[in-house]
Write a protein that holds these residues in place. Sequence first.
Motif, PDB file in Angstrom:
ATOM      1  N   UNK A 175      71.476  45.761  15.021  1.00  0.00           N
ATOM      2  CA  UNK A 175      70.828  45.919  14.312  1.00  0.00           C
ATOM      3  C   UNK A 175      70.052  47.142  12.639  1.00  0.00           C
ATOM      4  N   UNK A 176      71.153  46.591  12.307  1.00  0.00           N
ATOM      5  CA  UNK A 176      70.681  46.561  10.736  1.00  0.00           C
ATOM      6  C   UNK A 176      69.538  45.891   9.340  1.00  0.00           C
ATOM      7  N   UNK A 177      69.153  44.816  10.981  1.00  0.00           N
ATOM      8  CA  UNK A 177      68.373  43.864  10.445  1.00  0.00           C
ATOM      9  C   UNK A 177      66.794  44.316  11.152  1.00  0.00           C
ATOM     10  N   UNK A 178      67.394  45.147  12.573  1.00  0.00           N
ATOM     11  CA  UNK A 178      65.789  45.480  13.332  1.00  0.00           C
ATOM     12  C   UNK A 178      65.471  47.014  11.882  1.00  0.00           C
ATOM     13  N   UNK A 179      65.877  47.718  11.566  1.00  0.00           N
ATOM     14  CA  UNK A 179      65.755  48.595  10.322  1.00  0.00           C
ATOM     15  C   UNK A 179      65.697  47.858   8.993  1.00  0.00           C
ATOM     16  N   UNK A 180      65.606  47.055   9.070  1.00  0.00           N
ATOM     17  CA  UNK A 180      64.814  46.224   7.742  1.00  0.00           C
ATOM     18  C   UNK A 180      63.401  46.082   8.155  1.00  0.00           C
ATOM     19  N   UNK A 181      62.919  45.958   9.417  1.00  0.00           N
ATOM     20  CA  UNK A 181      61.358  45.131   9.629  1.00  0.00           C
ATOM     21  C   UNK A 181      61.013  46.356  10.493  1.00  0.00           C
ATOM     22  N   UNK A 182      61.722  47.320  11.241  1.00  0.00           N
ATOM     23  CA  UNK A 182      61.204  48.194  12.050  1.00  0.00           C
ATOM     24  C   UNK A 182      61.293  49.641  11.697  1.00  0.00           C
ATOM     25  N   UNK A 183      59.966  50.137  11.299  1.00  0.00           N
ATOM     26  CA  UNK A 183      60.347  51.354  11.219  1.00  0.00           C
ATOM     27  C   UNK A 183      61.028  52.551  11.731  1.00  0.00           C
ATOM     28  N   UNK A 184      61.136  52.116  12.883  1.00  0.00           N
ATOM     29  CA  UNK A 184      62.044  53.423  13.408  1.00  0.00           C
ATOM     30  C   UNK A 184      62.327  52.251  14.525  1.00  0.00           C
ATOM     31  N   UNK A 185      63.915  51.809  13.852  1.00  0.00           N
ATOM     32  CA  UNK A 185      64.346  51.000  15.191  1.00  0.00           C
ATOM     33  C   UNK A 185      65.300  51.777  16.395  1.00  0.00           C
ATOM     34  N   UNK A 186      64.486  51.921  17.499  1.00  0.00           N
ATOM     35  CA  UNK A 186      65.051  52.093  18.918  1.00  0.00           C
ATOM     36  C   UNK A 186      65.042  50.628  19.579  1.00  0.00           C
ATOM     37  N   UNK A 187      66.185  50.877  19.990  1.00  0.00           N
ATOM     38  CA  UNK A 187      66.938  49.896  20.739  1.00  0.00           C
ATOM     39  C   UNK A 187      68.238  50.578  21.968  1.00  0.00           C
ATOM     40  N   UNK A 188      67.105  49.991  23.502  1.00  0.00           N
ATOM     41  CA  UNK A 188      68.579  50.043  24.409  1.00  0.00           C
ATOM     42  C   UNK A 188      68.798  48.865  24.894  1.00  0.00           C
ATOM     43  N   UNK A 189      70.192  49.064  24.964  1.00  0.00           N
ATOM     44  CA  UNK A 189      70.939  47.213  25.176  1.00  0.00           C
ATOM     45  C   UNK A 189      70.994  47.588  26.997  1.00  0.00           C
ATOM     46  N   UNK A 190      70.709  46.936  27.259  1.00  0.00           N
ATOM     47  CA  UNK A 190      70.461  46.448  29.185  1.00  0.00           C
ATOM     48  C   UNK A 190      71.084  45.118  29.385  1.00  0.00           C
ATOM     49  N   UNK A 191      71.712  45.172  30.372  1.00  0.00           N
ATOM     50  CA  UNK A 191      72.317  43.659  31.035  1.00  0.00           C
ATOM     51  C   UNK A 191      71.078  43.753  32.557  1.00  0.00           C
ATOM     52  N   UNK A 192      70.639  43.161  32.685  1.00  0.00           N
ATOM     53  CA  UNK A 192      69.606  42.994  34.379  1.00  0.00           C
ATOM     54  C   UNK A 192      70.843  42.600  35.617  1.00  0.00           C
ATOM     55  N   UNK A 193      71.568  41.712  34.681  1.00  0.00           N
ATOM     56  CA  UNK A 193      72.457  41.702  35.648  1.00  0.00           C
ATOM     57  C   UNK A 193      73.354  42.333  36.008  1.00  0.00           C
ATOM     58  N   UNK A 194      73.680  43.406  35.317  1.00  0.00           N
ATOM     59  CA  UNK A 194      74.931  44.707  36.097  1.00  0.00           C
ATOM     60  C   UNK A 194      74.252  45.856  35.908  1.00  0.00           C
ATOM     61  N   UNK A 195      72.425  45.966  35.312  1.00  0.00           N
ATOM     62  CA  UNK A 195      71.892  46.997  35.381  1.00  0.00           C
ATOM     63  C   UNK A 195      72.416  47.957  34.816  1.00  0.00           C
ATOM     64  N   UNK A 196      73.710  47.921  33.832  1.00  0.00           N
ATOM     65  CA  UNK A 196      73.962  48.064  32.458  1.00  0.00           C
ATOM     66  C   UNK A 196      72.583  48.685  31.500  1.00  0.00           C
ATOM     67  N   UNK A 197      72.055  50.144  31.059  1.00  0.00           N
ATOM     68  CA  UNK A 197      71.431  50.345  30.284  1.00  0.00           C
ATOM     69  C   UNK A 197      69.843  50.589  31.000  1.00  0.00           C
ATOM     70  N   UNK A 198      69.569  50.356  32.008  1.00  0.00           N
ATOM     71  CA  UNK A 198      68.635  49.880  33.348  1.00  0.00           C
ATOM     72  C   UNK A 198      67.653  51.756  33.418  1.00  0.00           C
ATOM     73  N   UNK A 199      68.591  52.299  33.447  1.00  0.00           N
ATOM     74  CA  UNK A 199      68.542  54.270  33.711  1.00  0.00           C
ATOM     75  C   UNK A 199      68.116  54.977  32.051  1.00  0.00           C
ATOM     76  N   UNK A 200      68.385  54.169  31.176  1.00  0.00           N
ATOM     77  CA  UNK A 200      67.993  54.787  30.128  1.00  0.00           C
ATOM     78  C   UNK A 200      67.018  54.382  29.303  1.00  0.00           C
ATOM     79  N   UNK A 201      66.300  53.102  29.976  1.00  0.00           N
ATOM     80  CA  UNK A 201      65.418  52.372  30.197  1.00  0.00           C
ATOM     81  C   UNK A 201      64.199  53.016  30.431  1.00  0.00           C
TER      82      UNK A 201
END
Lengths: 237, 121
Positions: A192-218
């Motif tokens: 996320x620190x690397x993203x902050x150096x290349x994206x002005x608004x670094x929005x990140x959602x962690x997901x796992x397609x296998x377990x479904x983690x984060x898919x609701x948020x997405x």
Amino acid sequence: MCQDCGCGDPEVVPVKVQQKILARNDRTAAHNREHFLGDGILAVNLMGGPGAGKTAVLEATGRALPDPKKVAAIAGDLATENDANRLIAAGIRSKTITTGQACHLDAELVHRSLHHFDLDGVEFLFIENVGNLVCPAVYDLGQALNVVALSITEGEDKPLKYPTMFAKADLVLLTKADLLPHLPFVDVDKITDALAHVMPTPRVISVSSRTGFGVEAWIRWLANARTAALEKFEVYA
Amino acid sequence: MHEYSIIQSLVDSVDAAVKETPDAIVMRVRIEIGDLSGVDVDLLTTAFETFRDGTCCANADLLIERVSTQWVCPKCDRPIAHGAVLRCPCCNEPARLDAGDEILLRQIEMEVPDVSGLRMR
């Protein structure tokens, strides 16, 4: 020198053009954009390196949605129709664009793929771009948003290596999150620190397609993004 | 690899611009390529040299001006230091890209046999 004598000597004449080289692509992209938003469709350009988990995320999205008929996908690949076939199996109506040797999709390819593709009732169209972190960032397809799939196995400094791609990203999906316990040397804060150096608004959602983690948020993010995009379109239309 | 398709678009744009001037020979094509455009300047030059034969640019030199990436604060216009986080250290606003994504055809220089008949642009 020979401006007025008319002796016929050739002269070098400068002609100012000041035009984007990709103006033709951009015109087609603008046409695609109007078409999508006018029909109430949020078009998402899903990019990422080969194997980042683009197709898997869309499969997980199809499985998690109460009504997968509201989702469609166009999958770009150099060869095979494998990605589109996987998405169809997940309940998402899909079409393939086989690009041959082209390393990216462009607006014309997208436009042509929409012919004979029934998008009735569709609210979300995913354009799964060719697996490549360089070329797809260059071409406007008419999408409302750019989403980049970046897996946690790709290295913490990946964003710094591909600034063009991440500068254009509206959201980064940090994929394969279920592998984190097996990767003790991966520090998500460094990503996320690397993203902050290349994206002005670094929005990140962690997901796992296998377990479904984060898919609701997405899915929630997509729904909000669609509302915002359509409201903005109505204001400026 | 997409540099080849960009050259195709460039040659098409030059062709459209010179169509109105009969007997013009394109001598120089000046373009701007931003460092954040995703376009490789060396590959672009190679692609141009490969594909200009048989086109309106067959005799032309490609002159590429590179444009450095510059992010600025959208509120106070302060430039963001290269390599820094893309947020204004004073206003905390997300940076805006001011320069660096150009893929632009700036100017064409053509040799025209009869200047007196040329409409000034």
